[in-house]
Design an enzyme around this catalytic site. Structure first.
Site, mmCIF file in Angstrom:
data_model
loop_
_atom_site.group_PDB
_atom_site.id
_atom_site.type_symbol
_atom_site.label_atom_id
_atom_site.label_comp_id
_atom_site.label_asym_id
_atom_site.label_seq_id
_atom_site.Cartn_x
_atom_site.Cartn_y
_atom_site.Cartn_z
ATOM 1 N N ASP A 293 -0.635 -11.606 7.211
ATOM 2 C CA ASP A 293 -0.766 -10.159 7.387
ATOM 3 C C ASP A 293 -2.218 -9.697 7.446
ATOM 4 O O ASP A 293 -3.083 -10.184 6.736
ATOM 5 C CB ASP A 293 -0.074 -9.391 6.270
ATOM 6 C CG ASP A 293 -0.148 -7.906 6.526
ATOM 7 O OD1 ASP A 293 0.366 -7.477 7.565
ATOM 8 O OD2 ASP A 293 -0.756 -7.184 5.723
ATOM 9 N N HIS B 268 -9.504 1.103 0.372
ATOM 10 C CA HIS B 268 -10.869 0.841 0.846
ATOM 11 C C HIS B 268 -11.835 1.767 0.110
ATOM 12 O O HIS B 268 -11.475 2.882 -0.256
ATOM 13 C CB HIS B 268 -10.990 1.099 2.357
ATOM 14 C CG HIS B 268 -10.290 0.095 3.195
ATOM 15 N ND1 HIS B 268 -10.659 -1.235 3.244
ATOM 16 C CD2 HIS B 268 -9.216 0.209 4.009
ATOM 17 C CE1 HIS B 268 -9.858 -1.894 4.069
ATOM 18 N NE2 HIS B 268 -8.965 -1.042 4.544
ATOM 19 N N ASN C 270 -4.436 -11.612 2.028
ATOM 20 C CA ASN C 270 -5.760 -11.495 2.665
ATOM 21 C C ASN C 270 -6.844 -11.053 1.690
ATOM 22 O O ASN C 270 -7.566 -10.083 1.899
ATOM 23 C CB ASN C 270 -5.705 -10.562 3.891
ATOM 24 C CG ASN C 270 -5.330 -9.141 3.542
ATOM 25 O OD1 ASN C 270 -4.740 -8.888 2.501
ATOM 26 N ND2 ASN C 270 -5.673 -8.206 4.405
ATOM 27 N N ASP D 220 2.450 -0.713 2.432
ATOM 28 C CA ASP D 220 1.229 -1.233 3.065
ATOM 29 C C ASP D 220 -0.006 -0.594 2.412
ATOM 30 O O ASP D 220 -0.988 -0.273 3.093
ATOM 31 C CB ASP D 220 1.238 -1.017 4.578
ATOM 32 C CG ASP D 220 0.183 -1.871 5.297
ATOM 33 O OD1 ASP D 220 -0.488 -2.693 4.639
ATOM 34 O OD2 ASP D 220 0.019 -1.703 6.528
ATOM 35 N N HIS E 150 -1.648 -4.502 -0.791
ATOM 36 C CA HIS E 150 -2.937 -5.199 -0.822
ATOM 37 C C HIS E 150 -3.625 -4.866 -2.140
ATOM 38 O O HIS E 150 -4.143 -3.768 -2.311
ATOM 39 C CB HIS E 150 -3.800 -4.772 0.373
ATOM 40 C CG HIS E 150 -3.190 -5.119 1.697
ATOM 41 N ND1 HIS E 150 -3.347 -6.353 2.292
ATOM 42 C CD2 HIS E 150 -2.377 -4.413 2.530
ATOM 43 C CE1 HIS E 150 -2.682 -6.393 3.448
ATOM 44 N NE2 HIS E 150 -2.081 -5.224 3.610
ATOM 45 N N LEU E 151 -3.606 -5.824 -3.065
ATOM 46 C CA LEU E 151 -4.199 -5.580 -4.389
ATOM 47 C C LEU E 151 -5.688 -5.914 -4.427
ATOM 48 O O LEU E 151 -6.378 -5.587 -5.382
ATOM 49 C CB LEU E 151 -3.451 -6.379 -5.463
ATOM 50 C CG LEU E 151 -2.021 -5.905 -5.763
ATOM 51 C CD1 LEU E 151 -1.339 -6.860 -6.741
ATOM 52 C CD2 LEU E 151 -2.006 -4.483 -6.309
ATOM 53 N N ARG E 152 -6.180 -6.591 -3.385
ATOM 54 C CA ARG E 152 -7.623 -6.837 -3.172
ATOM 55 C C ARG E 152 -8.282 -7.808 -4.149
ATOM 56 O O ARG E 152 -9.475 -8.082 -4.017
ATOM 57 C CB ARG E 152 -8.416 -5.521 -3.194
ATOM 58 C CG ARG E 152 -7.945 -4.460 -2.210
ATOM 59 C CD ARG E 152 -8.033 -4.925 -0.787
ATOM 60 N NE ARG E 152 -7.859 -3.817 0.174
ATOM 61 C CZ ARG E 152 -7.434 -3.990 1.414
ATOM 62 N NH1 ARG E 152 -7.135 -5.211 1.857
ATOM 63 N NH2 ARG E 152 -7.308 -2.970 2.227
ATOM 64 N N HIS F 186 5.781 -3.532 8.464
ATOM 65 C CA HIS F 186 5.304 -2.225 8.965
ATOM 66 C C HIS F 186 5.604 -1.970 10.452
ATOM 67 O O HIS F 186 4.688 -1.771 11.254
ATOM 68 C CB HIS F 186 3.817 -2.030 8.679
ATOM 69 C CG HIS F 186 2.900 -3.196 8.986
ATOM 70 N ND1 HIS F 186 2.878 -3.821 10.199
ATOM 71 C CD2 HIS F 186 1.989 -3.834 8.218
ATOM 72 C CE1 HIS F 186 1.979 -4.788 10.174
ATOM 73 N NE2 HIS F 186 1.437 -4.829 8.975
HETATM 74 ZN ZN ZN Z 1 -0.143 -5.934 8.649
#
Ligand code: ZN
Length: 436
Positions: free
Chosen positions: A154, A311, A96, A307, A64-66, A234
């Protein structure tokens, strides 16, 4: 531009190479595997890999590179800096973000931003449904043309079996792997950790293993019905691994990945309510961790993926119930793989390399990656199995700090990372050499 990686021990499962070799990179590609006695080709810079393992560049299927939208947690620049510091030459970016990567404009933005700011290769993964809301299929064909390598919602499951069936049929038409976040929300709703003895003791609402297992069984059955390529993200439970095992026995194109925290920690780590032990799927009980380790050993598991889910500290400072799911993982994964899997005899070095390079390239159909064949991209991960090191999160390249592994000392780690023939991370001398 020529770079000779000399005197290393080269392991490339795609070619059956396992021995002392020199590797010559030229213009970003693999030019040749040479014998150690062949000397230095004219004009080549030399990287001395004496005592090190030289492997095809590692590919993380789940990051997740955001960016776009949550740059206060991570950016494509900081996330890929953490990636190369952890030995990953390529990362697959989950959709996402805000906006969700459900259309070609977002896909193109990610690719262009990566060209400007990324140290690793970035492969965008598109959404299955618009906004990942589960109601309407996303523009898979247009996104594929723009550069996505797979599709997933995801972070959320595709709740409706009918929608998942249509998604698989559609994805199959575009030759895209469907990546499955297995979670039956009618079972997991409100849960914040694994449902079991520890959740009872700690008074936290549980997520039963069955929430993952139900969806895994459902989607393996849908993969059989539709003929789609299915990749389970995952995986953390005995039952889901059993579903994958059965699907493979039936010859279905089903694969799966596991994360380092699911082979390293149990739900007992939640004692103390550290929100850096809160992720989805949650840390499981010992029986499930043993099932993960067994499946790493017997070949059921195809890939190791982080994964990586950064945050902001303010978000993770909330109470356990309220804080968001997810931990960072790019910089600690390979150390935990060596320490917990290789040095304990669960898997050999060649299998570790296969889990991180050849298999991920095959699952997302990334040509000329995950291999050191002549002509392939010059992506290389250089490892020291005996390096003893301590992870200090205050020196992390990630923008975020949410890890349960701060202060952990492990044996085995990354010495250097090379992307398209260029050294982008060097443990000893960084950051001076970066960008030369
Ligand atoms: Zn997931």
């Amino acid at each position: 531009m020529r770079l000779l990686i000399a005197n290393g021990y080269l392991i490339d499962p795609t070619q059956g190479v396992n021995g002392g070799k020199n590797l010559l990179l030229e213009n970003g590609r693999v030019a040749a595997l040479l014998s150690r006695g062949d000397g230095v080709p004219e004009g080549a810079e030399v990287f001395d890999a004496t005592g090190f393992i030289v492997a095809p560049g590692f590919i993380d299927l789940h990051v997740h590179l955001r960016e776009p939208g949550h740059e206060y947690k991570e950016t494509i620049g900081t996330g890929t800096a953490a990636a190369v510091a952890g030995g990953w030459t390529s990362v697959c970016a989950m959709p996402n973000t805000d906006p969700v990567n459900d259309n070609p404009a977002v896909t193109r933005f990610i690719i262009e931003q990566a060209e400007r700011t990324a140290l690793a290769n970035v492969f965008p993964v598109g959404a299955i449904t618009k906004g990942s809301k589960g109601a309407e299929l996303a523009e898979m064909g247009e996104m594929k043309q723009a550069g996505i390598v797979a599709v997933t919602d995801d972070g959320r499951p595709v709740s409706s079996a009918g929608m998942m069936r249509r998604a698989m049929e559609y994805a199959r038409g575009f030759d895209l792997t469907v990546v499955d976040h297995c979670e039956d929300r009618t079972l997991s709703a409100g849960g914040v950790m694994h449902e079991g003895d520890w959740s009872l003791r700690l008074g936290l609402r549980g997520i039963p293993a069955l929430a993952e297992e139900m969806d895994a069984m459902r989607d393996c059955a849908l993969a059989e019905m539709t003929g789609a390529r299915l990749h389970l993200a995952h995986i953390s439970t005995r039952g889901a691994l059993e579903a994958v095992r059965r699907a493979k026995e039936r010859g279905l194109p089903v694969s799966c990945e596991v994360t380092p925290h699911h082979w390293t920690l149990t739900d007992g780590a939640v004692e103390g309510y550290d929100t850096n032990t809160k992720m989805n799927p949650p840390l499981r009980s010992r029986d499930h961790v043993e099932a993960v380790i067994e499946a790493l050993r017997d070949g059921t598991i195809d890939a190791a993926a982080t994964d990586h889910a950064p945050h902001h500290p303010d978000e993770k400072a909330l109470e356990y119930d309220q804080s968001p799911f997810g931990i960072t993982g790019l910089e600690t994964a390979i150390g935990l793989a060596f320490d917990r899997l290789v040095h304990t005899g669960v898997i050999g070095l060649e299998r570790l390399i296969e889990l991180c390079s050849a298999n991920p390239a095959r699952i997302f159909n990334l040509p000329d990656r995950g291999t050191l064949r002549e002509g392939a991209w010059g992506d290389v991960t250089i490892l020291d199995p005996d390096l003893e090191w301590t992870f200090d999160v205050s020196r992390s390249k990630s923008k975020s700090r949410n890890t349960p592994f701060d202060g952990w000392t492990v044996r085995g780690g990354v010495v250097a990372t090379i992307v398209r023939g260029r050294i982008v991370y060097l443990r000893d001398e960084e950051p001076s050499i970066v960008g030369r």
